[in-house]
Design an enzyme around this catalytic site. Structure first.
Site, PDB file in Angstrom:
ATOM      1  N   THR A 146       0.747  -1.480  -0.003  1.00 44.92           N
ATOM      2  CA  THR A 146       0.103  -0.086   0.059  1.00 44.92           C
ATOM      3  C   THR A 146       0.747   1.394  -0.017  1.00 44.92           C
ATOM      4  O   THR A 146       0.657   2.343  -0.906  1.00 44.92           O
ATOM      5  CB  THR A 146      -0.987   0.064   1.114  1.00 44.92           C
ATOM      6  OG1 THR A 146      -1.742  -1.174   1.422  1.00 44.92           O
ATOM      7  CG2 THR A 146      -1.806   1.187   1.340  1.00 44.92           C
ATOM      8  N   LEU A 147       1.851   1.412   0.993  1.00 43.59           N
ATOM      9  CA  LEU A 147       2.798   2.493   1.048  1.00 43.59           C
ATOM     10  C   LEU A 147       3.514   2.750  -0.287  1.00 43.59           C
ATOM     11  O   LEU A 147       3.469   3.731  -0.883  1.00 43.59           O
ATOM     12  CB  LEU A 147       3.679   2.350   2.171  1.00 43.59           C
ATOM     13  CG  LEU A 147       3.284   3.163   3.622  1.00 43.59           C
ATOM     14  CD1 LEU A 147       1.767   2.983   3.898  1.00 43.59           C
ATOM     15  CD2 LEU A 147       4.173   2.812   4.518  1.00 43.59           C
ATOM     16  N   VAL A 225       9.679   6.140   6.119  1.00 47.41           N
ATOM     17  CA  VAL A 225       7.961   5.929   6.713  1.00 47.41           C
ATOM     18  C   VAL A 225       7.550   4.438   7.207  1.00 47.41           C
ATOM     19  O   VAL A 225       6.604   4.310   7.424  1.00 47.41           O
ATOM     20  CB  VAL A 225       7.265   6.510   5.591  1.00 47.41           C
ATOM     21  CG1 VAL A 225       7.558   7.884   5.561  1.00 47.41           C
ATOM     22  CG2 VAL A 225       7.157   5.760   4.471  1.00 47.41           C
ATOM     23  N   ALA A 226       8.550   3.523   7.448  1.00 49.12           N
ATOM     24  CA  ALA A 226       8.296   2.195   7.740  1.00 49.12           C
ATOM     25  C   ALA A 226       8.171   2.095   9.066  1.00 49.12           C
ATOM     26  O   ALA A 226       7.231   2.421   9.787  1.00 49.12           O
ATOM     27  CB  ALA A 226       9.379   1.240   6.935  1.00 49.12           C
ATOM     28  N   ARG A 227       9.422   1.455   9.982  1.00 48.56           N
ATOM     29  CA  ARG A 227       9.574   1.446  11.268  1.00 48.56           C
ATOM     30  C   ARG A 227      11.037   2.010  11.535  1.00 48.56           C
ATOM     31  O   ARG A 227      11.779   1.482  10.661  1.00 48.56           O
ATOM     32  CB  ARG A 227       9.083   0.156  11.744  1.00 48.56           C
ATOM     33  CG  ARG A 227       7.627  -0.258  11.879  1.00 48.56           C
ATOM     34  CD  ARG A 227       6.876   0.526  12.970  1.00 48.56           C
ATOM     35  NE  ARG A 227       5.572   0.321  12.717  1.00 48.56           N
ATOM     36  CZ  ARG A 227       4.672   1.111  12.423  1.00 48.56           C
ATOM     37  NH1 ARG A 227       4.989   2.158  11.602  1.00 48.56           N
ATOM     38  NH2 ARG A 227       3.226   0.669  12.738  1.00 48.56           N
ATOM     39  N   ASP A 251      10.152   9.645   9.810  1.00 47.19           N
ATOM     40  CA  ASP A 251       8.858   9.714  10.323  1.00 47.19           C
ATOM     41  C   ASP A 251       8.830   8.612  11.491  1.00 47.19           C
ATOM     42  O   ASP A 251       7.970   8.654  12.265  1.00 47.19           O
ATOM     43  CB  ASP A 251       7.791   9.198   9.432  1.00 47.19           C
ATOM     44  CG  ASP A 251       6.582   9.725   9.882  1.00 47.19           C
ATOM     45  OD1 ASP A 251       6.001  10.726  10.398  1.00 47.19           O
ATOM     46  OD2 ASP A 251       5.438   8.854   9.850  1.00 47.19           O
ATOM     47  N   GLU A 256      10.564   5.988  20.096  1.00 48.02           N
ATOM     48  CA  GLU A 256       9.389   7.212  19.805  1.00 48.02           C
ATOM     49  C   GLU A 256       8.687   7.486  21.230  1.00 48.02           C
ATOM     50  O   GLU A 256       8.400   6.540  22.109  1.00 48.02           O
ATOM     51  CB  GLU A 256       8.414   6.677  18.969  1.00 48.02           C
ATOM     52  CG  GLU A 256       8.967   6.424  17.433  1.00 48.02           C
ATOM     53  CD  GLU A 256       8.136   6.058  16.462  1.00 48.02           C
ATOM     54  OE1 GLU A 256       6.855   6.056  16.690  1.00 48.02           O
ATOM     55  OE2 GLU A 256       8.786   5.678  15.419  1.00 48.02           O
ATOM     56  N   HIS A 275       5.848  10.483  13.764  1.00 45.91           N
ATOM     57  CA  HIS A 275       5.113   9.226  13.070  1.00 45.91           C
ATOM     58  C   HIS A 275       3.716   9.825  12.742  1.00 45.91           C
ATOM     59  O   HIS A 275       2.778   9.182  13.108  1.00 45.91           O
ATOM     60  CB  HIS A 275       5.199   8.329  14.321  1.00 45.91           C
ATOM     61  CG  HIS A 275       4.776   7.099  13.770  1.00 45.91           C
ATOM     62  ND1 HIS A 275       5.211   5.602  14.329  1.00 45.91           N
ATOM     63  CD2 HIS A 275       3.986   6.431  12.893  1.00 45.91           C
ATOM     64  CE1 HIS A 275       4.850   4.564  13.879  1.00 45.91           C
ATOM     65  NE2 HIS A 275       4.008   4.990  12.703  1.00 45.91           N
ATOM     66  N   ALA A 278       0.962   9.146   8.060  1.00 40.54           N
ATOM     67  CA  ALA A 278      -0.488   8.878   7.588  1.00 40.54           C
ATOM     68  C   ALA A 278      -1.682   9.274   8.176  1.00 40.54           C
ATOM     69  O   ALA A 278      -2.577   9.150   8.097  1.00 40.54           O
ATOM     70  CB  ALA A 278      -0.453   7.229   7.877  1.00 40.54           C
TER      71      ALA A 278
HETATM   72  P1  NDP Z   1       1.828  -4.023   2.898  1.00 39.75           P
HETATM   73  O1  NDP Z   1       1.771  -5.431   3.613  1.00 39.75           O
HETATM   74  O2  NDP Z   1       0.844  -3.573   1.892  1.00 39.75           O
HETATM   75  O3  NDP Z   1       3.054  -4.072   2.042  1.00 39.75           O
HETATM   76  C1  NDP Z   1       4.396  -4.449   2.493  1.00 39.75           C
HETATM   77  C2  NDP Z   1       5.535  -4.541   1.234  1.00 39.75           C
HETATM   78  O4  NDP Z   1       6.762  -4.791   1.899  1.00 39.75           O
HETATM   79  C3  NDP Z   1       5.224  -5.709   0.449  1.00 39.75           C
HETATM   80  O5  NDP Z   1       5.513  -5.131  -0.984  1.00 39.75           O
HETATM   81  C4  NDP Z   1       6.126  -6.903   0.436  1.00 39.75           C
HETATM   82  O6  NDP Z   1       6.653  -7.262  -0.217  1.00 39.75           O
HETATM   83  C5  NDP Z   1       7.364  -5.854   1.131  1.00 39.75           C
HETATM   84  N1  NDP Z   1       8.350  -6.483   1.817  1.00 39.75           N
HETATM   85  C6  NDP Z   1       8.018  -7.297   3.094  1.00 39.75           C
HETATM   86  N2  NDP Z   1       9.323  -7.884   3.450  1.00 39.75           N
HETATM   87  C7  NDP Z   1      10.172  -7.497   2.627  1.00 39.75           C
HETATM   88  C8  NDP Z   1      11.448  -7.880   2.430  1.00 39.75           C
HETATM   89  N3  NDP Z   1      12.321  -8.632   3.410  1.00 39.75           N
HETATM   90  N4  NDP Z   1      12.260  -7.174   1.383  1.00 39.75           N
HETATM   91  C9  NDP Z   1      11.501  -6.269   0.614  1.00 39.75           C
HETATM   92  N5  NDP Z   1      10.187  -6.067   0.609  1.00 39.75           N
HETATM   93  C10 NDP Z   1       9.826  -6.789   1.701  1.00 39.75           C
HETATM   94  O7  NDP Z   1       1.891  -2.919   4.041  1.00 39.75           O
HETATM   95  P2  NDP Z   1       1.870  -1.296   4.040  1.00 39.75           P
HETATM   96  O8  NDP Z   1       2.522  -0.732   2.827  1.00 39.75           O
HETATM   97  O9  NDP Z   1       0.565  -1.076   4.388  1.00 39.75           O
HETATM   98  O10 NDP Z   1       2.524  -0.971   5.266  1.00 39.75           O
HETATM   99  C11 NDP Z   1       4.099  -1.308   5.375  1.00 39.75           C
HETATM  100  C12 NDP Z   1       4.800  -0.928   6.925  1.00 39.75           C
HETATM  101  O11 NDP Z   1       4.731   0.396   6.791  1.00 39.75           O
HETATM  102  C13 NDP Z   1       3.788  -1.301   7.911  1.00 39.75           C
HETATM  103  O12 NDP Z   1       3.895  -2.593   8.303  1.00 39.75           O
HETATM  104  C14 NDP Z   1       4.024  -0.095   8.976  1.00 39.75           C
HETATM  105  O13 NDP Z   1       5.097  -0.796   9.741  1.00 39.75           O
HETATM  106  C15 NDP Z   1       4.684   0.999   8.026  1.00 39.75           C
HETATM  107  N6  NDP Z   1       3.516   1.994   8.086  1.00 39.75           N
HETATM  108  C16 NDP Z   1       3.845   3.454   8.670  1.00 39.75           C
HETATM  109  C17 NDP Z   1       2.957   4.313   8.635  1.00 39.75           C
HETATM  110  C18 NDP Z   1       3.602   5.647   9.248  1.00 39.75           C
HETATM  111  O14 NDP Z   1       2.713   6.332   9.618  1.00 39.75           O
HETATM  112  N7  NDP Z   1       4.625   6.023   9.005  1.00 39.75           N
HETATM  113  C19 NDP Z   1       1.554   4.269   8.210  1.00 39.75           C
HETATM  114  C20 NDP Z   1       1.437   2.814   7.566  1.00 39.75           C
HETATM  115  C21 NDP Z   1       2.092   1.793   7.699  1.00 39.75           C
HETATM  116  P3  NDP Z   1       5.799  -8.453  -1.199  1.00 39.75           P
HETATM  117  O15 NDP Z   1       4.858  -7.697  -2.215  1.00 39.75           O
HETATM  118  O16 NDP Z   1       6.648  -9.131  -2.176  1.00 39.75           O
HETATM  119  O17 NDP Z   1       5.071  -9.318  -0.341  1.00 39.75           O
END
Ligand code: NDP
Length: 309
Positions: A146-147, A225-227, A251, A256, A275, A278
């Site tokens: 999604t992100l 913006v991940a963790r 972010d 935190e 943080h 979103a």
């Molecule tokens: P999704 O589940 O939609 O997407 C996760 C993506 O990460 C997928 O494309 C997946 O690959 C990829 N991925 C997972 N593990 C690996 C790896 N080891 N190497 C490479 N790619 C990898 O999650 P979202 O996009 O919704 O959210 C992602 C993260 O962002 C959340 O878990 C959260 O921690 C963080 N987040 C932060 C926010 C903020 O406010 N800053 C808001 C929302 C989320 P594949 O497609 O191949 O499975």
């Protein structure tokens, strides 16, 4: 419909729980109450921000996280007790995508620098060498869910070259080249911006550290913006101090709120956001739509959307 759904008071970290309760109070309303940790008796389902071990001992069938990231939830223990955990992925593509576009535009057009100058009533151009357009620049998006897709779509619209990384390197709209995780260094080597959008897992913890900063361009900018723990934060500080990296927009952090004595507050070319990538005013409404649909599915015995375990 589920008759007994609790909104845990920890949701208050993101928005007032009463706003979500009001959103859920429609014609097909679930029976909603705002609860503390000591008040879980009789609940079927719980919407929460934080995990608490008490959830595992209660009689819950379903726990919904108002965040996409569930890295603080002991998922194996929920699974062992037969409690379904769902998350809020799918909601943040536009908000986080726009935040990341904003970070990139700020670095290119030096907006954060001018804002800092304004605080000192200082009228001064940024160094011409530091100013560029994102049009024609490049970004590598690590994680294309999604992100990542939200970031890629906006980067593409801004005229950027977009590279991406995901576990399964299938084609993704708006991404020119998709690499598997094993090709991370190749994917980030030529990018002006590297945007992190992966969940925090055993595989992604410290995914970006000394070796990745060495692989990146010296004028690259890291966007996280991940963790926080996806990045080795002390390696990041070293890379910034040693000019192995031109800047960062962050972010999320190892701790935190970011502690007052963190060196990350003090770099001119580090943008710190709390943080909040979103955050939008319609967040409770969006969560309510997810929760209402899943409450219907729970009552109907169907698989819940956004099931994690
Ligand atoms: P999704 O589940 O939609 O997407 C996760 C993506 O990460 C997928 O494309 C997946 O690959 C990829 N991925 C997972 N593990 C690996 C790896 N080891 N190497 C490479 N790619 C990898 O999650 P979202 O996009 O919704 O959210 C992602 C993260 O962002 C959340 O878990 C959260 O921690 C963080 N987040 C932060 C926010 C903020 O406010 N800053 C808001 C929302 C989320 P594949 O497609 O191949 O499975």
């Amino acid at each position: 419909m589920t008759r007994t759904l609790g909104i845990h008071d920890s949701v208050g970290a993101v928005f007032p729980p009463a706003v979500l309760a009001a959103e859920l109070d429609g014609p097909d309303a679930v029976d909603v109450s705002i609860v503390g940790t000591g008040d879980l008796d009789g609940l079927d389902a719980l919407v929460t921000f934080a995990h608490d071990d008490a959830f595992l001992e209660a009689d819950l069938r379903w726990v919904h996280s108002v965040q996409a990231g569930v890295d603080k939830f002991p998922l194996g223990e929920y699974e062992a007790r037969g409690i379904t955990v769902t998350n809020s992925t799918g909601l943040h593509g536009a908000s986080v995508g726009e935040t990341v576009a904003g970070y990139m535009l700020s670095f290119a057009r030096r907006l954060h620098e001018y804002r800092s100058n304004q605080e000192r009533s200082e009228w001064a151009w940024a160094d011409r060498e530091d100013s560029f357009t994102v049009d024609g620049s490049s970004v590598s998006v690590v994680g294309l869910g999604t992100l990542g897709k939200g970031i890629a779509a906006r980067a593409d619209a801004l005229g950027m070259d977009v590279t991406g990384v995901k576990r399964t390197p299938t084609p993704v709209d708006h991404v020119d080249r998709v690499h598997p995780t094993g090709e991370l260094h190749e994917a980030i080597a030529d990018a002006k911006f590297v945007a992190l959008a992966v969940p925090l897992t055993d595989d992604t913890e410290s995914m970006v550290g000394d070796a990745e900063f060495a692989a990146m361009r010296d004028d690259a900018v890291l966007l996280n913006v991940a963790r926080g723990p996806v990045v080795d934060q002390s390696a990041l500080v070293d890379a910034l101090r040693n000019d192995e990296l031109a800047g960062a927009a962050l972010d999320v952090f190892e701790t935190e709120p970011l502690p007052e004595d963190s060196p990350l507050w003090d770099f001119d070319d580090v943008i710190v956001t709390p943080h909040a990538a979103a955050a939008t005013r319609d967040y409770p409404e969006n969560i309510a739509a997810l929760v209402t649909e899943n409450a219907r599915r729970l009552a109907a015995g169907e698989r819940l959307g956004n099931t994690v375990v």
